[in-house]
Design an enzyme around this catalytic site. Structure first.
Site, PDB file in Angstrom:
ATOM      1  N   ARG A   2      16.815  -3.683  17.018  1.00 15.94           N
ATOM      2  CA  ARG A   2      16.351  -4.329  15.789  1.00 15.94           C
ATOM      3  C   ARG A   2      15.108  -5.164  16.035  1.00 15.94           C
ATOM      4  NH1 ARG A   2      17.806  -9.396  14.101  1.00 15.94           N
ATOM      5  NH2 ARG A   2      19.637  -9.406  15.454  1.00 15.94           N
ATOM      6  N   TYR A  54       7.884   3.172  -9.818  1.00 16.59           N
ATOM      7  CA  TYR A  54       9.021   3.966  -9.344  1.00 16.59           C
ATOM      8  C   TYR A  54      10.330   3.308  -9.779  1.00 16.59           C
ATOM      9  CZ  TYR A  54      12.538   5.451  -5.927  1.00 16.59           C
ATOM     10  OH  TYR A  54      13.696   5.876  -5.328  1.00 16.59           O
ATOM     11  N   ASP A 126       1.620   0.157  -3.166  1.00  9.66           N
ATOM     12  CA  ASP A 126       2.451   1.275  -2.720  1.00  9.66           C
ATOM     13  C   ASP A 126       1.534   2.493  -2.613  1.00  9.66           C
ATOM     14  OD1 ASP A 126       4.160   3.461  -2.459  1.00  9.66           O
ATOM     15  OD2 ASP A 126       5.710   2.590  -3.723  1.00  9.66           O
ATOM     16  N   LYS A 151       8.258  10.408   2.938  1.00 16.62           N
ATOM     17  CA  LYS A 151       7.521  11.365   2.129  1.00 16.62           C
ATOM     18  C   LYS A 151       6.388  12.031   2.931  1.00 16.62           C
ATOM     19  CE  LYS A 151      10.177   9.893  -1.282  1.00 16.62           C
ATOM     20  NZ  LYS A 151      10.731   8.600  -0.862  1.00 16.62           N
TER      21      LYS A 151
END
Length: 339
Positions: A2, A54, A126, A151
């Protein structure tokens, strides 16, 4: 882990190089990247966001507003007067999504960022639809850029991940601290997969865009189609802005069927090369029905305000043979015309 991983750091550095930023923070999902960005906003501070963003981003922002985590104003960013009213309220963050999902509206990043800076706000963009190869928001005045690397960056539908690229070192350190604190950092193997995707990004985008442009031109004027949304078309209201701001017109397009939902069902029933799915940006072609899929979390009133109708379909155009995609979509439109 992490707190740190060399493969994840390589991906963050690579994306930062492409975006022209100080560094990147890699997250476990695209929505984790959005959530990380919002960690910079304190309770009571204002977030200005596009009214047609979105659906997942809209849902998160609406939840923040509903639970008192922040104030949120959804605004048509192309409406200068409406934006100025919200900037006068001293927002902490202005969120830009351009081109927008799913209607492909283009926001003038440089103009909005300049006005937001006067108001003392951070500006996030974005850039998932464009990638840094087609658009570089930091050079236009944004403070940080958000990606769903699931994506186009990855491009192979085999990982879920995100990224935030910061303009300067101080902001990068804030984001990295919050990412570690919240536990939203991405995994090493996912970072390796995304690095693999980056190696072919330029080649994939070239074919993606070529196919999208051919499809947009082919479906324009078809009797089943009421409207086509693709910035690469000269008739698109934001075509000139897109040509100035972007280095390509992208591979996402949407269109509205004149026959509404019955026509949508006929179009989808029989497709051979387009799969019905919510994702985008992969080598394979996908079709989504925003009202019932990607933007189902929005209220009916919010969808209506954004212009998302029952007859709207969104295409993520892949890299298959252009002729196959044209034949598939044209046959679907012929079916829709008979609805």
């Amino acid at each position: 882990s992490r707190s740190g991983n060399p493969t994840r750091d390589l991906l963050g550095d690579a994306l930062a190089d492409l975006e022209g930023g100080a560094g990147g923070v890699i997250t476990a999902t695209g929505m984790a990247a959005v959530t990380l960005s919002l960690a910079l906003v304190r309770p009571g501070e204002l977030i200005v966001a596009p009214h047609d963003c979105y659906g997942g981003t809209w849902r998160l922002l609406a939840a923040y507003a509903r639970t008192g985590r922040a104030e949120v104003a959804f605004v048509d960013l192309s409406d200068r007067a409406a934006l100025e009213r919200e900037l006068a309220r001293d927002p902490r963050l202005v969120w830009i999504e351009t081109p927008s999902n799913p209607l492909l509206r283009v926001t003038d990043i440089e103009s909005v960022a300049a006005r937001a800076r006067v108001a003392g706000a951070l500006v996030a963009v974005d850039n998932t639809f464009m990638t840094p190869l087609w658009q570089r928001p930091l050079a236009l005045g944004a403070d940080f850029v958000v990606h769903s690397t699931t994506k186009y960056v990855n491009g192979h539908s085999d990982l879920v991940a995100g990224a935030v690229v910061a303009r300067d070192e101080a902001l990068l350190q804030d984001l990295a601290w919050w990412a570690n604190c919240l536990g939203v950092t991405g995994g090493a193997f996912d970072a390796w997969l995304a690095l693999r995707g980056l190696r072919t990004l330029h080649v994939r985008l070239r074919q993606h865009e070529e196919n999208a442009a051919a499809l947009a031109a082919a479906i324009t004027g078809h009797p089943a189609v009421a409207r086509v949304h693709y910035p690469g078309l000269a008739a698109h209201p934001d075509h000139a802005l897109a040509a100035r701001q972007q280095q390509g017109f992208g591979a996402m397009l949407s269109f509205e069927l004149a026959g509404g939902l019955p026509a949508v069902r006929r179009f989808l029933d029989g497709l051979r090369f387009f799969s019905l799915a919510e994702s985008l940006g992969s080598v394979e072609s996908l079709v989504a029905h925003p009202e019932s899929m990607t933007h189902a979390a929005m209220t009916p009133e919010a969808r209506a305000a954004a212009g998302i109708t029952p007859g709207l379909l969104r295409l993520s155009v892949g890299i298959e043979a252009t002729a196959d995609l044209l034949e598939d979509v044209t046959a679907g439109l012929d079916r829709a015309a008979a609805a």
